[in-house]
Design a protein around this motif. Structure first.
Motif, PDB file in Angstrom:
ATOM      1  N   MET A   1       0.824  -1.195   0.000  1.00  0.00           N
ATOM      2  CA  MET A   1       0.000   0.000   0.000  1.00  0.00           C
ATOM      3  C   MET A   1       0.866   1.256   0.000  1.00  0.00           C
ATOM      4  N   ALA A   2       1.980   1.189   0.742  1.00  0.00           N
ATOM      5  CA  ALA A   2       2.886   2.347   0.765  1.00  0.00           C
ATOM      6  C   ALA A   2       3.512   2.573  -0.619  1.00  0.00           C
ATOM      7  N   LEU A   3       3.822   1.475  -1.291  1.00  0.00           N
ATOM      8  CA  LEU A   3       4.388   1.589  -2.648  1.00  0.00           C
ATOM      9  C   LEU A   3       3.396   2.205  -3.607  1.00  0.00           C
ATOM     10  N   ALA A   4       2.147   1.777  -3.509  1.00  0.00           N
ATOM     11  CA  ALA A   4       1.126   2.324  -4.398  1.00  0.00           C
ATOM     12  C   ALA A   4       0.911   3.808  -4.142  1.00  0.00           C
ATOM     13  N   LEU A   5       0.907   4.170  -2.851  1.00  0.00           N
ATOM     14  CA  LEU A   5       0.718   5.580  -2.512  1.00  0.00           C
ATOM     15  C   LEU A   5       1.896   6.429  -3.038  1.00  0.00           C
ATOM     16  N   GLU A   6       3.087   5.887  -2.915  1.00  0.00           N
ATOM     17  CA  GLU A   6       4.263   6.627  -3.394  1.00  0.00           C
ATOM     18  C   GLU A   6       4.221   6.805  -4.916  1.00  0.00           C
ATOM     19  N   ARG A   7       3.800   5.739  -5.614  1.00  0.00           N
ATOM     20  CA  ARG A   7       3.697   5.834  -7.078  1.00  0.00           C
ATOM     21  C   ARG A   7       2.667   6.866  -7.491  1.00  0.00           C
ATOM     22  N   LYS A   8       1.507   6.882  -6.731  1.00  0.00           N
ATOM     23  CA  LYS A   8       0.454   7.845  -7.024  1.00  0.00           C
ATOM     24  C   LYS A   8       0.954   9.278  -6.821  1.00  0.00           C
ATOM     25  N   MET A   9       1.704   9.482  -5.729  1.00  0.00           N
ATOM     26  CA  MET A   9       2.222  10.819  -5.446  1.00  0.00           C
ATOM     27  C   MET A   9       3.188  11.281  -6.555  1.00  0.00           C
TER      28      MET A   9
END
Length: 428
Positions: free
Chosen positions: A370-378
């Motif tokens: 989830m942290a990876l997905a959030l970072e990619r989105k940012m």
């Protein structure tokens, strides 16, 4: 065809008497003249008396009485032992006068009594014509023109023998002085010219060195002869004591011979320069060859192999330390509301700051997807906002460059349109 001299004299009677010569000829000849021809004169009557009547009619300031021209023929052209060739020479002299000195009285004395024994004419022409009692024209006095006219007439009777170019020209008088050991100033001049050439490397050096050898030189350029020099002997110290020094000690280069003329001298210094260049080239090549062949290896070179030089290290210039940027806390995967907490960018500085934040690695657990997905989105949102903000900045800059051409109302309208777009745009 050889020509000795052309002279004008005020003593016409004396010139006629000398040419007629009632004594023995030169070099023991029994008679002076082999044949005599008459032009506009009566044979058997003193030619000087006949010409005198015309000289008396000339103006008082007309002092020249006769023009004396000497025409000489080589043995390849006319044989002095052949009477027919002597007649031919006399006919050439008479035709020369009739064609180029019309209406003038003249005598043609053909002789073979000189030291060389060549057939030659002494043509004595009255300088006063029979009609207007006037003197000759400039062309009739001009030596090159007289040479041209003589060649024109003689070429109709024989094949002309121009011979090879003479390296060292001398007159009969000069040769005679040499034989009896008398001083000849032209020989002195020639020796100084030669010595100056030997110590000079270029034509310019030679011209400047001539003054050190007591010779003055002038460079001329004519349409007919091209480049030539006029030499003047300035140092008269070698003249014998008590001997009168001539007022004119000048001579043109082509009258001294081809050895002293401009063409030969330029060729001489060109060859000299080429030889110097060859010598310098040899001196440069020989030492290099010796170094290549004989260069010994030192003991250090034989014992210790030379390691290759280390490659240069390119160091990246470090940026000055910046203040630490506060990083936003990473949201927990179970709280989806934090995914909408995205900072809205207002300018280029904000974009750069956000880029620094999102580009730096974040310490995390590899299993935290989830942290990876959030970072990619940012990252994606930051990139889009950066591009959009850059577009707006470019629009404003473009508008500013044309600001001088826009009316104030147009500028206000453009600003309002940009604001409306900002209000209508979704929040970041």
């Amino acid at each position: 065809m050889a020509y000795t001299r052309v002279t004008r004299t005020a003593n016409g009677r004396g010139a006629l008497m000398y040419a007629a010569g009632h004594t023995k000829g030169h070099n023991g000849h029994e008679q002076r003249n082999a044949m005599v021809g008459y032009v506009n004169l009566l044979p058997g009557v003193d030619p000087a008396d006949q010409m005198q009547t015309r000289w008396n009619k000339a103006r008082k300031n007309h002092t020249t009485q006769v023009l004396r021209i000497v025409q000489s023929f080589s043995k390849n052209e006319l044989n002095p032992d052949n009477p027919e060739d002597i007649l031919t020479a006399n006919m050439i002299g008479q035709e020369f006068v009739q064609k180029h000195y019309p209406n003038r009285q003249a005598m043609v004395f053909t002789q073979i009594d000189g030291k060389s024994g060549l057939v030659h004419n002494h043509v004595i022409i009255s300088d006063t014509d029979l009609i207007a009692s006037k003197g000759c024209t400039k062309d009739q006095y001009y030596f090159p023109k007289i040479m041209e006219w003589t060649n024109e007439i003689a070429g109709q009777y024989m094949e002309l023998d121009f011979g090879d170019k003479t390296e060292d020209k001398t007159t009969q008088t000069e040769r005679h002085k040499r034989e009896v050991g008398e001083y000849v100033w032209k020989d002195d001049l020639k020796s100084r010219i030669t010595e100056s050439m030997q110590v000079s490397e270029t034509e310019e050096d030679w011209i400047s060195n001539l003054t050190k050898y007591g010779v003055n030189v002038e460079v001329h350029d004519s349409k007919k002869r091209g480049k030539y020099y006029t030499y003047e002997l300035m140092d008269t110290s070698k003249f014998p004591d008590g001997k009168k020094i001539p007022a004119n000690l000048k001579s043109r280069s082509y009258k001294l011979g081809t050895r002293y003329d401009a063409e030969e001298i330029e060729s001489y210094f060109l060859k000299k320069e080429q030889e110097l260049q060859k010598q310098k080239a040899v001196q440069r090549e020989v030492p290099e060859e010796k170094v290549r062949r004989q260069e010994p290896r030192t003991k250090l070179q034989e014992q210790e192999p030379v390691s290759p030089a280390p490659k240069p290290v390119h160091r990246v210039k470090q940026k000055p330390a910046q203040k630490p940027v506060a990083r936003p806390a990473m949201p927990k995967p179970k709280v989806p509301a934090q995914t909408t907490n995205i900072v809205r960018l207002m300018g280029e500085d904000d974009i750069d700051d956000m880029t620094d934040v999102v580009d730096e690695p974040v310490s995390r657990d590899d299993t935290d997807w989830m942290a990876l997905a959030l970072e990619r989105k940012m990252r994606q949102d930051a990139k889009k906002n950066r591009e959009k903000t850059q577009e707006r900045l470019n629009t404003v800059r473009k508008d500013a460059s044309y600001m001088t051409r826009l009316r104030s109302s147009d500028v206000v309208a453009r600003i309002r349109n940009v604001q409306r777009e900002d209000d209508n745009s979704p929040d970041l």
